[in-house]
Scaffold this active site. Structure first.
Site, PDB file in Angstrom:
ATOM      1  N   GLY A  99       9.960  -8.592   7.755  1.00  0.00           N
ATOM      2  CA  GLY A  99      11.177  -7.876   8.162  1.00  0.00           C
ATOM      3  C   GLY A  99      11.245  -7.684   9.669  1.00  0.00           C
ATOM      4  O   GLY A  99      10.225  -7.603  10.347  1.00  0.00           O
ATOM      5  N   ARG A 163       9.898 -14.609   4.985  1.00  0.00           N
ATOM      6  CA  ARG A 163       8.857 -13.935   4.215  1.00  0.00           C
ATOM      7  C   ARG A 163       7.960 -14.902   3.445  1.00  0.00           C
ATOM      8  O   ARG A 163       7.252 -14.503   2.540  1.00  0.00           O
ATOM      9  CB  ARG A 163       9.502 -12.947   3.232  1.00  0.00           C
ATOM     10  N   ASP A 194       1.004  -7.567   4.985  1.00  0.00           N
ATOM     11  CA  ASP A 194       0.858  -8.801   4.214  1.00  0.00           C
ATOM     12  C   ASP A 194       0.745 -10.022   5.134  1.00  0.00           C
ATOM     13  O   ASP A 194      -0.063 -10.919   4.893  1.00  0.00           O
ATOM     14  CB  ASP A 194       2.049  -8.993   3.261  1.00  0.00           C
ATOM     15  N   LYS A 220       3.238  -5.481  13.476  1.00  0.00           N
ATOM     16  CA  LYS A 220       4.686  -5.279  13.427  1.00  0.00           C
ATOM     17  C   LYS A 220       5.092  -4.645  12.112  1.00  0.00           C
ATOM     18  O   LYS A 220       4.634  -5.075  11.069  1.00  0.00           O
ATOM     19  CB  LYS A 220       5.372  -6.634  13.557  1.00  0.00           C
ATOM     20  N   THR A 221       5.865  -3.639  12.099  1.00  0.00           N
ATOM     21  CA  THR A 221       6.628  -3.175  10.938  1.00  0.00           C
ATOM     22  C   THR A 221       7.221  -1.805  11.245  1.00  0.00           C
ATOM     23  O   THR A 221       6.517  -0.919  11.751  1.00  0.00           O
ATOM     24  CB  THR A 221       5.828  -3.086   9.608  1.00  0.00           C
ATOM     25  N   ASP A 223       7.862   0.216   9.145  1.00  0.00           N
ATOM     26  CA  ASP A 223       7.339   1.146   8.147  1.00  0.00           C
ATOM     27  C   ASP A 223       6.221   2.044   8.677  1.00  0.00           C
ATOM     28  O   ASP A 223       5.940   3.096   8.095  1.00  0.00           O
ATOM     29  CB  ASP A 223       6.795   0.370   6.931  1.00  0.00           C
ATOM     30  N   TYR A 261      29.392  19.001   1.305  1.00  0.00           N
ATOM     31  CA  TYR A 261      28.610  17.877   0.766  1.00  0.00           C
ATOM     32  C   TYR A 261      27.111  18.077   0.907  1.00  0.00           C
ATOM     33  O   TYR A 261      26.637  18.595   1.919  1.00  0.00           O
ATOM     34  CB  TYR A 261      28.943  16.583   1.513  1.00  0.00           C
ATOM     35  N   TYR A 434      18.500  -1.286   7.060  1.00  0.00           N
ATOM     36  CA  TYR A 434      18.688  -2.454   7.926  1.00  0.00           C
ATOM     37  C   TYR A 434      19.276  -2.049   9.286  1.00  0.00           C
ATOM     38  O   TYR A 434      19.085  -2.741  10.276  1.00  0.00           O
ATOM     39  CB  TYR A 434      19.575  -3.487   7.209  1.00  0.00           C
TER      40      TYR A 434
END
Ligand code: FBP
Length: 561
Positions: A99, A163, A194, A220-221, A223, A261, A434
């Site tokens: 990603g 990927r 991964d 890299k990520t 996350d 809301y 994204y």
């Protein structure tokens, strides 16, 4: 400047003339092109590479030693002032894997600039479209004109990503053929856990065949789950969190303005809840679910629903029928009962065909069938979606926020019948994912990535393989950052994937005893009932807030001191 010629003029805006697409640049994008990137002092002066003691693994060292006989145990590498004077020409390939994460282009710029300044006459190949580019030998030779338009820009569009995984003997053979054909001295794999596992397997394979090609990984990520003491953070996390925090801050003001809301915001981050935790620290929402805590407390879906409904009821008593709730995208995978269901589904999906007839369903345990049938149909379908090439459930496609709105609605209806809740509840669902992956990298990510790229090139030049580029001491001024490489096998453990044990880089999850979670836990009750919303606004590139680093990194580094 010669490289600037690569930008065509378009009514004030500039267009990169190279690359796959001609894109028009905004004033801000233009202004970032020449943003100066400071380097750690050790990279600005002559240096030498020193080795640390032999390394082990994050878990199951005996298994890892068997899986990586050529690499296991190798030492880390650190740059110290010395007498580097090499002018050796190198041929290096670089690939973006997985990603997108803001800053990837700067890693490539860092490798490129290092080769230009220290190894004149070198060639940098950019493999197109991720690891498939290596297997198919699809590449572009990166030149100064090619690289320039992507400096400090978000996205991975310079060479694009993918990927694919290099895992079968045929695929390893294809990678080998490319390495030999291009006479590669090194390959830099810019990827997440991964992809770096894959980089390590490739390094092992090349070494076992006595190939000269060295393989270096880069963390890299967005996350934020690829980190350890030696690799304090993965790039992209800082920028992505800042982008999401801006959006959450805006939604908070909207909630307070209309007063009607409850915004359920699901945030990317795959398994780990680092992004959600960081965004909570930046914005102070009313409720934040942290997957790792839900798992530790063995909470059920009903417990999670009750917790949300309880806060909504208490807020209604105070006259607040609005709020903001943050949900990590991996939440569903942390709820033990759902975890069991997913594990069973993973095994079934690895071997069976999922069809309307539903024969596969008979392989589920009765508990899992019961839970599966309770879930909304959309969630059932999303749980059955194909796994990614690494065997992961595609949590980005599971709309947990919508499921929770439905469940909370039902719970509140029940409470209304029992007269314990009288107010209105209207849920609004959001998924911020994204939107954060290709933003213009923050000053932190821009500088960090550039140093990571430099480090990767240095490691290859020093003949290292199977290491991940590591830049540390990040709370200090850039001049004091440390630079080196950490053995990828040190980050490894074994895990069950596609029904088999495989080596994987151990994901760094939110630590419930860690400083960021503890800070959040000490404040969440106050945020639940009192509206302490903080709107951080957009990422700043100049001015007082421009060099601010995310809370998670700073709290973790402070706690290490
Ligand atoms: P990486 O681990 O490859 O960096 O990807 C991160 C991520 O953005 C996750 O947060 C998200 O779950 C996943 O990618 C989405 O994948 P895709 O881009 O294939 O939809």
């Amino acid at each position: 400047m010669a490289a600037a010629a690569a930008l065509l003029s378009n009514g004030g805006a500039k267009i990169p003339a190279t690359g796959r697409y001609a894109a028009v640049y905004s004033e801000v994008q233009n202004s970032r092109l020449d943003h100066p990137l400071p380097l750690p002092s050790v990279l600005k002066n002559p240096f030498t590479v020193v080795e640390g003691p032999p390394s082990s693994a994050a878990g199951n060292p005996d298994e890892i030693a068997k899986l990586f006989p050529f690499l296991f145990g190798q030492p880390s590498a650190t740059l110290v002032p010395g007498d580097s004077s090499s002018v050796q020409e190198l041929k290096i390939g670089v690939v973006l894997s997985g990603g997108q994460a803001p800053g990837g282009h700067n890693v490539i710029s860092g490798i490129y600039d290092y080769l230009q300044s220290h190894c004149k006459g070198s060639t940098l190949y950019g493999f197109r479209g991720g690891p498939a580019g290596i297997m198919k030998c699809k590449y572009v030779v990166l030149t100064s004109d090619y690289v320039y338009p992507y400096r400090n820009q978000g996205g991975f569009d310079m060479i694009c990503s993918g990927r694919d995984k290099i895992e079968t003997p045929e695929q390893f053979m294809q990678a080998e053929e490319t390495a030999i054909k291009l006479d590669l001295d090194g390959l830099v794999v810019i990827g997440g856990d991964d992809s770096n596992t894959n980089a390590c397997l490739l390094a092992e394979n090349f070494r076992s065949k006595s190939l000269k090609t060295k393989v270096i990984g880069c963390p890299k990520t967005i996350d934020g789950d690829l980190k350890c003491k030696e690799v304090p953070t993965s790039f992209g996390f800082d920028t992505a969190c800042k982008i999401y925090a801006e959006m959450i801050g805006n939604v908070m003001i909207d909630a307070r303005s209309t007063g009607k809301y409850y915004h359920f915001v699901r945030l990317m981050g795959r398994a780990a809840s680092h992004i959600t935790l960081e965004c909570a620290l930046q914005t102070h929402p009313n409720i934040t679910l942290i997957g790792e805590e839900v798992a530790a407390k063995k909470q059920t879906l009903k417990n999670v629903t009750d917790y949300i409904a309880d806060v909504i009821c208490k807020r209604a008593e105070l006259g607040y029928n609005y709020g903001v709730i943050l949900i990590p995208e991996g939440l569903i995978d942390f709820i033990p009962e759902v975890q069991h269901l997913i594990a069973e589904l993973n095994e079934i999906l690895a071997h069976d065909i999922i069809d309307e007839a539903g024969a596969w369903k008979k392989k589920l345990t009765s508990k899992s069938v019961h839970l599966f049938d309770l879930l909304p149909l959309a969630i059932q379908d999303q749980l059955l979606l194909e796994r990614d090439p690494h065997g992961n459930v595609q949590v980005a496609k599971i709309e947990t926020e919508k499921m929770l709105i439905q469940m909370v609605e039902t719970e509140l209806e029940m409470r209304k019948k029992g007269a314990s809740y009288k107010c209105q509840f209207k849920g609004q669902s959001h998924f911020f994912g994204y939107e954060g992956r290709c933003g213009l990298p923050s000053n932190f990510d821009s500088t960090y990535c550039y140093a990571l790229g430099y480090a990767a090139a240095v490691l290859i030049q020093s003949g290292k393989t199977g290491l991940i580029s590591s830049v540390g001491n990040l709370a200090a001024p850039v001049s004091e950052w440390t630079v080196g490489g950490t053995p990828l096998t040190l980050l490894m453990d074994v895990e069950r994937r596609h029904g088999k044990f495989k080596p994987v880089i151990k994901k760094a999850m939110v630590e419930l005893e860690g400083a960021p979670f503890k800070k959040f836990a000490s404040l969440r009750e106050e945020w639940a009932l009192k509206n302490r919303y903080l709107n951080p606004g957009p990422i700043q590139f100049v001015g007082p807030a421009s060099d601010a680093v995310n809370h998670t990194l700073l709290l973790e580094l402070e706690a290490q001191v």
